[in-house]
Design a protein around this motif. Sequence first.
Motif, PDB file in Angstrom:
ATOM      1  N   HIS A   1       0.786  -1.196  -0.029  1.00 47.90           N
ATOM      2  CA  HIS A   1      -0.131  -0.140   0.063  1.00 47.90           C
ATOM      3  C   HIS A   1       0.637   1.402  -0.135  1.00 47.90           C
ATOM      4  N   GLU A   2       1.845   1.318   0.632  1.00 46.75           N
ATOM      5  CA  GLU A   2       2.839   2.346   0.600  1.00 46.75           C
ATOM      6  C   GLU A   2       3.517   2.408  -1.012  1.00 46.75           C
TER       7      GLU A   2
ATOM      8  N   ARG B   1      -8.470   5.454  -1.330  1.00 46.38           N
ATOM      9  CA  ARG B   1      -8.485   3.707  -1.060  1.00 46.38           C
ATOM     10  C   ARG B   1      -7.433   3.291  -0.420  1.00 46.38           C
ATOM     11  N   ALA B   2      -5.999   3.698  -1.090  1.00 47.03           N
ATOM     12  CA  ALA B   2      -4.786   3.215  -0.514  1.00 47.03           C
ATOM     13  C   ALA B   2      -4.519   3.493   0.829  1.00 47.03           C
ATOM     14  N   GLN B   3      -4.748   4.627   1.029  1.00 50.68           N
ATOM     15  CA  GLN B   3      -4.382   5.341   2.521  1.00 50.68           C
ATOM     16  C   GLN B   3      -5.496   4.727   3.547  1.00 50.68           C
TER      17      GLN B   3
ATOM     18  N   ALA C   1      -2.246   7.744   9.987  1.00 53.24           N
ATOM     19  CA  ALA C   1      -2.828   7.310   8.699  1.00 53.24           C
ATOM     20  C   ALA C   1      -4.448   7.639   8.640  1.00 53.24           C
ATOM     21  N   LEU C   2      -5.233   7.558   9.633  1.00 49.06           N
ATOM     22  CA  LEU C   2      -6.720   7.856   9.766  1.00 49.06           C
ATOM     23  C   LEU C   2      -6.631   9.420   9.484  1.00 49.06           C
ATOM     24  N   VAL C   3      -6.070  10.050  10.236  1.00 51.55           N
ATOM     25  CA  VAL C   3      -6.426  11.546  10.227  1.00 51.55           C
ATOM     26  C   VAL C   3      -6.270  12.071   8.815  1.00 51.55           C
TER      27      VAL C   3
ATOM     28  N   LEU D   1      -7.486  11.022   6.152  1.00 54.59           N
ATOM     29  CA  LEU D   1      -8.694  10.480   5.663  1.00 54.59           C
ATOM     30  C   LEU D   1      -9.968  11.493   5.969  1.00 54.59           C
ATOM     31  N   ASP D   2      -9.545  12.586   6.495  1.00 59.12           N
ATOM     32  CA  ASP D   2     -10.714  13.555   6.892  1.00 59.12           C
ATOM     33  C   ASP D   2     -10.737  14.136   5.541  1.00 59.12           C
ATOM     34  N   GLY D   3     -12.136  14.545   5.273  1.00 54.87           N
ATOM     35  CA  GLY D   3     -12.721  15.092   3.944  1.00 54.87           C
ATOM     36  C   GLY D   3     -12.499  14.069   2.627  1.00 54.87           C
ATOM     37  N   THR D   4     -12.620  12.820   2.970  1.00 50.29           N
ATOM     38  CA  THR D   4     -12.657  11.841   2.084  1.00 50.29           C
ATOM     39  C   THR D   4     -13.928  10.980   2.260  1.00 50.29           C
ATOM     40  N   PRO D   5     -14.400  10.266   1.318  1.00 48.75           N
ATOM     41  CA  PRO D   5     -15.371   9.350   1.562  1.00 48.75           C
ATOM     42  C   PRO D   5     -15.430   8.437   2.626  1.00 48.75           C
ATOM     43  N   PHE D   6     -13.871   8.174   3.055  1.00 46.05           N
ATOM     44  CA  PHE D   6     -13.712   7.149   4.202  1.00 46.05           C
ATOM     45  C   PHE D   6     -13.596   8.012   5.678  1.00 46.05           C
ATOM     46  N   GLU D   7     -14.186   9.244   5.517  1.00 48.03           N
ATOM     47  CA  GLU D   7     -14.034  10.058   7.049  1.00 48.03           C
ATOM     48  C   GLU D   7     -14.684   9.351   7.950  1.00 48.03           C
ATOM     49  N   ALA D   8     -16.135   9.005   7.923  1.00 54.48           N
ATOM     50  CA  ALA D   8     -16.898   8.512   9.216  1.00 54.48           C
ATOM     51  C   ALA D   8     -16.249   7.273   9.498  1.00 54.48           C
ATOM     52  N   GLU D   9     -15.793   6.601   8.640  1.00 60.59           N
ATOM     53  CA  GLU D   9     -15.180   5.240   9.057  1.00 60.59           C
ATOM     54  C   GLU D   9     -14.012   5.248   9.824  1.00 60.59           C
ATOM     55  N   ALA D  10     -13.239   6.250   9.383  1.00 54.86           N
ATOM     56  CA  ALA D  10     -11.806   6.921   9.796  1.00 54.86           C
ATOM     57  C   ALA D  10     -12.086   7.305  11.359  1.00 54.86           C
ATOM     58  N   ARG D  11     -13.168   8.199  11.380  1.00 61.76           N
ATOM     59  CA  ARG D  11     -13.349   8.783  12.789  1.00 61.76           C
ATOM     60  C   ARG D  11     -13.647   7.431  13.745  1.00 61.76           C
ATOM     61  N   LEU D  12     -14.536   6.551  13.359  1.00 63.50           N
ATOM     62  CA  LEU D  12     -15.028   5.580  14.218  1.00 63.50           C
ATOM     63  C   LEU D  12     -13.816   4.593  14.597  1.00 63.50           C
TER      64      LEU D  12
END
Length: 382
Positions: A94-95, A110-112, A131-133, A135-146
């Motif tokens: 992924h890197e 998606r890779a992030q 890595a999760l931070v 993802l703020d502002g992306t479609p994965f934001e809610a999942e990353a915050r959880l």
Amino acid sequence: MEFDFTWLLWSLPLAFALGWLASRFDLRQWRFESRQAPKAYFRGLNHLLNEQQDQAIDAFIEAVQNDPDTSELHFALGNLFRRRGDYDRAVRVHEHLLSRADLSPKDRQRAQHALAQDFLKAGLLDRAEAALVKLDGTPFEAEARLARLAIYERTREWNKAAEVAELLEHAQRGSFRLRLAHYRCEQATALRQHNRTTEALTLLETLVADAPESARGWIGLAELRHSLSNTEGAWEALRQLCLHVPSHVPLVAHNLAIWAKLLQRTAQARELLHSWSARHAPSLDVTQALAHLEADPTAGRQLYIEHLRREPSLVAASLWLAGEHWGQGEEEKLVKQSLDRACDPLKRYRCAACGFEARQYFWQCPGCQSWDSYPPRRVEEL
């Protein structure tokens, strides 16, 4: 010396023939490689369907080598590495994707996200958080915050957990009011441990004003006030709990009875608990608290009989028998000890999510880490 045009006439057809042969060779090579990549890909897919992960990984590695620019193959390979527990190789895949300049923004996000999952599975919580931070502002934001919320709970960083829970609440990703209340209670506990009692008291008073449905907030406030010799305020906090969160009265019935006796409010406490019993299913804790409030032991024991009329209970029967003297001293002792041992598992609390049982009540299950998964009743009463 005159130029011989005969060589030019011969060289043109020769160059054309060589070019044609070279193009045919490249076309065959391209066809061969394009056939090899799908074969390896479908072979890997077949191994996956047969749950043969090692063989699937080998096939996907071959497919990636044949077509190193295909991002989907890299994603498949990275996910397989993670599922097998080979987190180092998953991270490298992924890197590598993230280092590619030709990767689309969608695939980069998606890779992030996949990289963050690698770190989470590997237990590298600090790197996972970083890595999760991103993802703020992306479609994965809610999942990353959880996921960040789960990390902060594990590391007991309650301030950060509260911040993320508030963001999720504002984004309407579900109700996090009670979860926030738990975080505030944890913060108050930490303040008390550092002898910052005044700040803890202010925090809990603000909490119950903003979220009166938080049973833990009222209980924490009552205990803190009692520790400060403010029994009047502690009793009032429990009375408010009875009004706002009646489902959790069994948890506080014992303290309610004890503090009522200290404040000479026995009649008021008895009325409160009897009123609760009339509207809810019988509770052993409430029955015991009412028995404790009775000045006459015989009247107190009679409450257990009334409890048994409403609902059969081995624990209630054992509590009633504890005041009886019906046999030889040694025999009576053995029988009562056996009853106590049989009743002990019935007095525990059980998590509704995972079934973990404990003698004490937990706001967060030690087994599955769920919040508010313990009903405020004993196992026998469920």
